[in-house]
Design a protein around this motif. Sequence first.
Motif, mmCIF file in Angstrom:
data_model
loop_
_atom_site.group_PDB
_atom_site.id
_atom_site.type_symbol
_atom_site.label_atom_id
_atom_site.label_comp_id
_atom_site.label_asym_id
_atom_site.label_seq_id
_atom_site.Cartn_x
_atom_site.Cartn_y
_atom_site.Cartn_z
ATOM 1 N N ASP A 239 -33.957 -93.179 50.906
ATOM 2 C CA ASP A 239 -34.417 -92.144 49.983
ATOM 3 C C ASP A 239 -33.400 -91.005 49.930
ATOM 4 O OD1 ASP A 239 -35.880 -90.621 48.267
ATOM 5 O OD2 ASP A 239 -37.319 -89.932 49.779
ATOM 6 N N VAL A 240 -32.978 -90.667 48.718
ATOM 7 C CA VAL A 240 -32.000 -89.587 48.540
ATOM 8 C C VAL A 240 -32.677 -88.225 48.561
ATOM 9 C CG1 VAL A 240 -30.210 -88.652 47.012
ATOM 10 C CG2 VAL A 240 -30.533 -91.133 47.191
ATOM 11 N N GLN A 241 -33.915 -88.169 48.110
ATOM 12 C CA GLN A 241 -34.619 -86.897 47.975
ATOM 13 C C GLN A 241 -34.816 -86.228 49.332
ATOM 14 O OE1 GLN A 241 -35.067 -85.811 44.951
ATOM 15 N NE2 GLN A 241 -34.381 -87.760 44.071
ATOM 16 N N ASP A 242 -34.833 -84.885 49.285
ATOM 17 C CA ASP A 242 -35.097 -84.053 50.471
ATOM 18 C C ASP A 242 -34.059 -84.231 51.569
ATOM 19 O OD1 ASP A 242 -37.466 -83.139 49.227
ATOM 20 O OD2 ASP A 242 -38.564 -84.880 49.997
ATOM 21 N N LYS A 243 -32.901 -84.737 51.239
ATOM 22 C CA LYS A 243 -31.817 -84.872 52.205
ATOM 23 C C LYS A 243 -30.784 -83.773 51.972
ATOM 24 C CE LYS A 243 -32.776 -88.843 54.390
ATOM 25 N NZ LYS A 243 -34.047 -89.162 53.770
ATOM 26 N N THR A 244 -30.294 -83.181 53.043
ATOM 27 C CA THR A 244 -29.225 -82.190 52.914
ATOM 28 C C THR A 244 -27.908 -82.902 52.640
ATOM 29 O OG1 THR A 244 -28.662 -82.218 55.268
ATOM 30 C CG2 THR A 244 -30.421 -80.700 54.562
ATOM 31 N N TYR A 245 -26.926 -82.151 52.160
ATOM 32 C CA TYR A 245 -25.626 -82.762 51.904
ATOM 33 C C TYR A 245 -25.034 -83.328 53.194
ATOM 34 C CZ TYR A 245 -25.363 -81.063 47.105
ATOM 35 O OH TYR A 245 -25.580 -80.858 45.761
ATOM 36 N N GLU A 246 -25.242 -82.650 54.299
ATOM 37 C CA GLU A 246 -24.687 -83.131 55.564
ATOM 38 C C GLU A 246 -25.338 -84.446 55.984
ATOM 39 O OE1 GLU A 246 -23.764 -81.620 60.135
ATOM 40 O OE2 GLU A 246 -24.829 -80.313 58.732
ATOM 41 N N GLU A 247 -26.642 -84.580 55.758
ATOM 42 C CA GLU A 247 -27.333 -85.832 56.089
ATOM 43 C C GLU A 247 -26.847 -86.971 55.205
ATOM 44 O OE1 GLU A 247 -31.690 -84.297 57.703
ATOM 45 O OE2 GLU A 247 -31.332 -84.454 55.542
ATOM 46 N N LEU A 248 -26.643 -86.692 53.923
ATOM 47 C CA LEU A 248 -26.103 -87.704 53.019
ATOM 48 C C LEU A 248 -24.701 -88.120 53.448
ATOM 49 C CD1 LEU A 248 -27.226 -86.262 49.549
ATOM 50 C CD2 LEU A 248 -28.278 -88.142 50.823
ATOM 51 N N GLU A 249 -23.882 -87.130 53.800
ATOM 52 C CA GLU A 249 -22.512 -87.414 54.249
ATOM 53 C C GLU A 249 -22.512 -88.279 55.496
ATOM 54 O OE1 GLU A 249 -20.538 -83.190 52.692
ATOM 55 O OE2 GLU A 249 -20.860 -83.575 54.824
ATOM 56 N N ASP A 250 -23.357 -87.928 56.463
ATOM 57 C CA ASP A 250 -23.393 -88.684 57.719
ATOM 58 C C ASP A 250 -23.742 -90.152 57.473
ATOM 59 O OD1 ASP A 250 -22.729 -86.459 59.137
ATOM 60 O OD2 ASP A 250 -24.737 -86.075 59.943
ATOM 61 N N THR A 251 -24.720 -90.396 56.593
ATOM 62 C CA THR A 251 -25.108 -91.778 56.314
ATOM 63 C C THR A 251 -23.982 -92.544 55.621
ATOM 64 O OG1 THR A 251 -27.433 -91.156 56.118
ATOM 65 C CG2 THR A 251 -26.796 -93.259 55.143
ATOM 66 N N LEU A 252 -23.296 -91.899 54.687
ATOM 67 C CA LEU A 252 -22.185 -92.558 53.987
ATOM 68 C C LEU A 252 -21.025 -92.842 54.935
ATOM 69 C CD1 LEU A 252 -22.216 -90.576 50.615
ATOM 70 C CD2 LEU A 252 -22.982 -92.927 51.016
ATOM 71 N N LEU A 253 -20.787 -91.939 55.866
ATOM 72 C CA LEU A 253 -19.723 -92.168 56.851
ATOM 73 C C LEU A 253 -20.116 -93.274 57.824
ATOM 74 C CD1 LEU A 253 -18.568 -88.503 57.596
ATOM 75 C CD2 LEU A 253 -17.468 -90.211 56.145
ATOM 76 N N LEU A 254 -21.401 -93.363 58.151
ATOM 77 C CA LEU A 254 -21.875 -94.460 58.992
ATOM 78 C C LEU A 254 -21.740 -95.798 58.266
ATOM 79 C CD1 LEU A 254 -25.066 -92.845 60.598
ATOM 80 C CD2 LEU A 254 -22.967 -93.505 61.782
#
Length: 267
Positions: A239-254
């Motif tokens: 789910d993209v909603q309610d995610k901070t930019y840092e959380e999105l970045e961390d998942t993409l880097l993982l």
Amino acid sequence: MHEEQVDIKTPEYVSLQFQPAGLGSRAAALMIDQLLLSIVNILIVVVLFFVTSGNHGIFSMVEINSTLWGIAIIAIFFLNWGYFFALEYFWGGKTVGKRLLGIRVMQENGHSVTLLSSFIRNLLRIIDMLPVSYFIGMVMIFLHSKHKRVGDLVAGTIVVHERRVKGMRKEKAIEKEIRRRSLRKEDLTVEEWELKQLGAKEWNLVKTYSNRFVQLPLAERNQLTKKLAFILYPKLGLDVQDKTYEELEDTLLLLYLALREEWEFEL
């Protein structure tokens, strides 16, 4: 010396170049796998022999429990067949022997080997093994332009070489950033089967994102992060909603860490 190369166009119009694995490397990998399986098979038989012998002595075969032996024979069959099928699907197209020899199975369209194709190519080992010692399979690999055996032809797979960079190398900027964030591949909350939904196109998106990550100004990085998350997250059930930019970045880097083991190799 010139090495034979095969050009593959993926469904996403990404051009990939591979060096097919020949008879020598494939035979060596198979020998390693068969040696491991032989050791396990012998251990199973020895243990079962002592269990079913009871108190009648090692050489007494009269009281052997036929049911246990029947189960053991079936188990050994599924172990020897399932070893190749399961490892090739769940371990990025590699068995122990293939990993040691630096080769892997993949779809001929450049994608990871699928459950069905892994099932078919390993089921048809029965034909490749005829009449003895993989004779048909070896002849096919030797004569075919892409070194395919019968199982590969029917399943639409190909075995290729991986030549990873060896020795010391300079740490990339993105690797420093990942280390700074204390991210590990194990932190990715995505199932293995979900990761297999991502192919060459998605890997190229993640790789481009990671290569540009450190250099981009914050506003542009946030924009690119959100755009890529909206593309990849739905494919992984995230789910993209309610995610901070840092959380999105961390998942993409993982995702970068998880996918590069399968896709980042030199050919």
